[in-house]
Design a protein around this motif. Structure first.
Motif, mmCIF file in Angstrom:
data_model
loop_
_atom_site.group_PDB
_atom_site.id
_atom_site.type_symbol
_atom_site.label_atom_id
_atom_site.label_comp_id
_atom_site.label_asym_id
_atom_site.label_seq_id
_atom_site.Cartn_x
_atom_site.Cartn_y
_atom_site.Cartn_z
ATOM 1 N N GLY A 1 36.556 30.371 31.942
ATOM 2 C CA GLY A 1 37.855 30.755 31.801
ATOM 3 C C GLY A 1 37.953 32.162 32.520
ATOM 4 N N ASP A 2 37.059 32.924 32.908
ATOM 5 C CA ASP A 2 37.057 34.476 33.706
ATOM 6 C C ASP A 2 37.040 34.032 35.168
ATOM 7 N N ALA A 3 38.139 34.387 35.834
ATOM 8 C CA ALA A 3 38.180 34.178 37.172
ATOM 9 C C ALA A 3 38.648 35.472 38.078
ATOM 10 N N GLY A 4 38.419 35.361 39.095
ATOM 11 C CA GLY A 4 38.626 36.535 40.128
ATOM 12 C C GLY A 4 37.999 36.625 41.253
ATOM 13 N N THR A 5 37.685 37.649 41.891
ATOM 14 C CA THR A 5 36.809 38.020 43.029
ATOM 15 C C THR A 5 36.124 39.182 42.832
ATOM 16 N N VAL A 6 34.775 39.263 43.485
ATOM 17 C CA VAL A 6 34.109 40.310 43.454
ATOM 18 C C VAL A 6 33.502 40.794 44.905
ATOM 19 N N GLU A 7 33.247 41.862 45.301
ATOM 20 C CA GLU A 7 32.498 42.051 46.705
ATOM 21 C C GLU A 7 31.730 43.161 46.728
#
Length: 223
Positions: free
Chosen positions: A63-69
């Motif tokens: 349930g933890d979502a997003g983006t990383v770079e």
């Protein structure tokens, strides 16, 4: 011949110690293997020259979502040297919560950590949540940043900075976001490319060994 007094020698010695002592604040946030910083990494400013990027990587774990770079390049604020490798990471959360961010593999390299709210080339130009602590695993491989009570939906981390004394990098590393679960991605890691002089020394050493081997072989034949 000019005579040098013992007092003069010790005076120069203590002047050198003083110069080293005044330089130590630049290295105040070095992370040794097994060390916990115990405080928020300080803000570091300077010019960053991007050499490579992973691009935004989407995560979705429990349930933890997003983006990383992650970005790698040279940074004028790197205390080990402006031409050494610096790694910058940032994540943003679209749902759920993320509490920590880690990167590897840094075994065998010196590491210095920092962060900055503003980052013109990052996922978002202004982070909302600063790292509250950083640590390094006992092997020296993993550098982890903690974000207190967590970064929640609509928020993003500050750009966290890992300065190293490496003179090269490759894509054999990894990065990971963690909360109740964790999700990892391929990323960059520091490495070392021998200087040209090292190759010359290696070549001459091999030639010497070859010559020695010929002498031994010749002696055994003559015997």
């Amino acid at each position: 011949m000019k005579r040098v007094s013992v007092a003069g020698v010790f005076g120069v010695f203590f002047a050198i110690l003083l110069a080293v002592g005044t330089a130590t604040p630049l290295f105040a946030q070095n992370l040794a293997p097994g060390q916990d910083l115990g405080a928020p990494p300080t803000t570091e400013g300077g010019t960053f020259g991007t050499m490579a990027s992973t691009g935004p990587q989407a995560f979705n774990t429990q349930g933890d979502a997003g983006t990383v770079e992650e970005w790698v390049g040279t940074f004028s604020g790197n205390p080990f040297g402006a031409n050494d490798e610096t790694f910058v990471l940032q994540f943003t959360v679209s749902s759920g919560e993320i509490q920590s961010l880690s990167a590897s593999s840094f075994t065998g390299f010196s590491v210095n950590v920092g962060q900055n709210q503003l980052c013109s080339f990052c996922l978002v130009t202004s982070g909302t949540n600063q790292a509250t602590d950083a640590s390094r695993s006992s092997s020296g491989s993993v550098v982890k940043f903690f974000f207190g009570t967590g970064v929640t939906a609509g928020q993003s981390s500050y750009a966290v900075i890992i300065n190293t004394n490496a003179n090269a990098f490759n894509a054999a590393g990894s990065m990971s976001v963690q909360d109740g679960g964790a999700q990892g991605f391929n990323a960059f890691q520091p490495t070392t490319v021998p200087e040209p002089g090292t190759f010359g020394m290696l070549g001459s050493g091999l030639l010497s060994l070859a010559g020695l081997a010929r002498k031994i072989a010749g002696a055994s034949l003559l015997g």
